[in-house]
Design a protein around this motif. Structure first.
Motif, PDB file in Angstrom:
ATOM      1  N   MET A   1       0.840  -1.197   0.000  1.00  0.00           N
ATOM      2  CA  MET A   1       0.000   0.000   0.000  1.00  0.00           C
ATOM      3  C   MET A   1       0.881   1.256   0.000  1.00  0.00           C
ATOM      4  O   MET A   1       1.826   1.352   0.760  1.00  0.00           O
ATOM      5  CB  MET A   1      -0.864  -0.035   1.274  1.00  0.00           C
ATOM      6  CG  MET A   1      -1.847   1.086   1.430  1.00  0.00           C
ATOM      7  SD  MET A   1      -1.301   2.469   2.464  1.00  0.00           S
ATOM      8  CE  MET A   1      -0.617   1.679   3.911  1.00  0.00           C
ATOM      9  N   LYS A   2       0.549   2.152  -0.912  1.00  0.00           N
ATOM     10  CA  LYS A   2       1.255   3.435  -0.942  1.00  0.00           C
ATOM     11  C   LYS A   2       0.229   4.552  -1.029  1.00  0.00           C
ATOM     12  O   LYS A   2      -0.740   4.465  -1.778  1.00  0.00           O
ATOM     13  CB  LYS A   2       2.170   3.510  -2.170  1.00  0.00           C
ATOM     14  CG  LYS A   2       3.618   3.254  -1.804  1.00  0.00           C
ATOM     15  CD  LYS A   2       4.633   3.813  -2.750  1.00  0.00           C
ATOM     16  CE  LYS A   2       5.287   5.095  -2.293  1.00  0.00           C
ATOM     17  NZ  LYS A   2       5.766   5.113  -0.925  1.00  0.00           N
ATOM     18  N   ILE A   3       0.423   5.594  -0.252  1.00  0.00           N
ATOM     19  CA  ILE A   3      -0.502   6.732  -0.303  1.00  0.00           C
ATOM     20  C   ILE A   3       0.314   7.996  -0.570  1.00  0.00           C
ATOM     21  O   ILE A   3       1.265   8.288   0.154  1.00  0.00           O
ATOM     22  CB  ILE A   3      -1.257   6.905   1.031  1.00  0.00           C
ATOM     23  CG1 ILE A   3      -2.004   5.616   1.400  1.00  0.00           C
ATOM     24  CG2 ILE A   3      -2.236   8.071   0.957  1.00  0.00           C
ATOM     25  CD1 ILE A   3      -2.655   5.646   2.762  1.00  0.00           C
ATOM     26  N   LYS A  35      -3.509  -1.621   5.028  1.00  0.00           N
ATOM     27  CA  LYS A  35      -2.152  -2.090   4.744  1.00  0.00           C
ATOM     28  C   LYS A  35      -2.129  -3.378   3.936  1.00  0.00           C
ATOM     29  O   LYS A  35      -1.125  -3.717   3.322  1.00  0.00           O
ATOM     30  CB  LYS A  35      -1.405  -2.318   6.057  1.00  0.00           C
ATOM     31  CG  LYS A  35      -0.813  -1.041   6.593  1.00  0.00           C
ATOM     32  CD  LYS A  35       0.245  -1.329   7.612  1.00  0.00           C
ATOM     33  CE  LYS A  35      -0.297  -2.164   8.717  1.00  0.00           C
ATOM     34  NZ  LYS A  35       0.598  -2.232   9.879  1.00  0.00           N
TER      35      LYS A  35
END
Lengths: 265, 149
Positions: A1-3, A35
């Motif tokens: 997960m990347k934000i 996540k």
């Protein structure tokens, strides 16, 4: 997960516009499963500040804000008073207090998670989902209808009705997802029955419900017939947690027990 | 992203990546009493108090906590030392990895007035002790909360 970015939205309109602007923008609920997502989010939209974390309990309905935590939900007197507290019984067996202080009611609904205990318990009540911009949809239509709303889930409105509920879950520990779960609600005219972790998402057993409709006292044959109809009409499948046969056996036993319990036996 | 959080009563200003969890922020800034176990919202060893309620710090994005109050084991020294003595008396102290998170939830239980064994068991549900010292922990926690039944 990347934000990449976070938008702390001040209004629903601002949050909605951000979500419409780009498919890679995502609304945040409690964020417990965030996540585990293998994806990139451009703008995560946070609606924590919009006051959607309250429960308004009236005579006719209990109006639950989407950002109410599962813990605040289970400890609210109106929830404890509904259907003999079966929603509390269900929610309290979801992992830990610390998790339930993070997970939200809205997130638990909108995910349509197959493993969900919460959706199975809610499925035996009369529940309306309210979205922004204004749109209302029954929980059943949301879970199984064709229409997939794109708005923001703001409220979960539960009809405050008289009746007795019961929730059953097949899992080894608090930390395991259910292999099967089942809920029954006995109301004035009859029974509502839902099965979840099939492994698909919670589904009402309409054929069993129709069969039991209007029956004052249940004989053994009635209960057996309702159980037979349950497994012949609601699809129960296999996955790594349990086989379809296992689920069918457990579902029938749980329905029989739950029907006894809601009838005070 | 700049985020101001009150940690153990002190206002701290963090500059964090959007996807950083509270657990990682805390440990990066020296609050190492918070442990990283499963890092998957399951084992509870990362529990801290958020506005006095126990939460999983591995499951919260730091940037969402602007203006909130976080309490770690470092912020509840009295609970920690009393509980640790009782853990010693009951032989509950093994590797110690879960002790800070257990102290955090015991602190919350005391605040919420949990006063029976069932309530304690329920509240501890999901807290994994890697050494499986549950019975001794329960005895110590009952003493801590003054639960006799």
């Amino acid at each position: 997960m990347k934000i990449e970015r976070l938008l702390r939205a001040d209004t629903l309109e601002e949050a909605y516009e951000a979500l419409q602007a780009d498919k890679a923008n995502t609304l945040l609920g409690g964020g417990v499963w965030l996540k585990q997502l293998n994806r990139k989010i451009s703008t995560a939209v946070d609606i924590t500040r919009l006051g959607l974390d309250t429960i308004e309990a009236g005579e006719d309905v209990i109006d639950v804000g989407a950002m109410v935590t599962l813990r605040d939900f289970e400890t609210h007197p109106a929830i404890a008073g509904l259907g003999n507290g079966f929603l509390v019984d269900c929610t309290q067996r979801i992992m830990s207090v610390a998790l339930r202080n993070v997970a939200t009611v809205g997130g638990s609904v909108i995910g349509r998670f197959g493993f969900s205990d919460f959706l199975t318990a809610l499925s035996v009540l009369d529940v309306t989902l309210v979205f922004y911009p204004l749109k209302k949809l029954s929980l059943e239509a949301f879970l199984h209808g064709r229409e997939k709303p794109t708005g923001i889930l703001t409220n979960i409105v539960i009809r405050n009705e008289t009746g007795t509920g019961c929730f059953k879950k097949n899992a080894n520990t608090l930390l395991d997802f259910a292999r099967l779960n089942l809920a029954v609600f006995r109301h004035r005219g009859g029974y509502r029955i839902a099965v979840g972790a099939r492994p698909g998402v919670a589904k009402r057993a309409h054929e069993s419900m129709a069969y039991l409709q209007g029956r004052e006292s249940l004989e053994k044959e009635d209960v057996d017939e309702a159980a037979t109809r349950l497994v012949s009409h609601v699809k129960l499948g296999s996955n790594n947690r349990a086989s379809a046969d296992y689920r069918k056996t457990v579902a029938q036993s749980y329905l029989k027990r739950a029907l006894q319990e809601v009838n005070g036996r | 992203m700049k985020t101001d959080i009150r940690i153990n009563g002190q206002l701290k200003s963090f500059n964090v990546k959007t996807d950083e969890t509270l657990l990682d922020t805390l440990r990066r800034h020296g609050y190492v009493g918070v442990k990283k176990g499963c890092d998957a919202s399951t084992c509870c060893v990362c529990a801290v108090l958020l506005d006095d309620k126990p939460v999983l710090s591995c499951s919260l994005l730091t940037v969402r906590l602007e203006g909130r109050h976080v309490t770690t084991i470092e912020g509840i020294p009295e609970t920690a030392s009393r509980l640790s003595a009782l853990f010693g008396d009951e032989g509950a102290d093994q590797c110690g990895f879960c002790n800070p998170s257990v102290a955090i939830v015991v602190h919350a239980m005391a605040r919420e007035g949990i006063d029976d064994e069932n309530g304690i068991r329920h509240y501890l549900g999901g807290h994994l002790c890697r050494c499986s010292g549950y019975q001794a922990q329960l005895l110590a926690i009952k003493k801590f909360l003054g639960v006799t039944s």
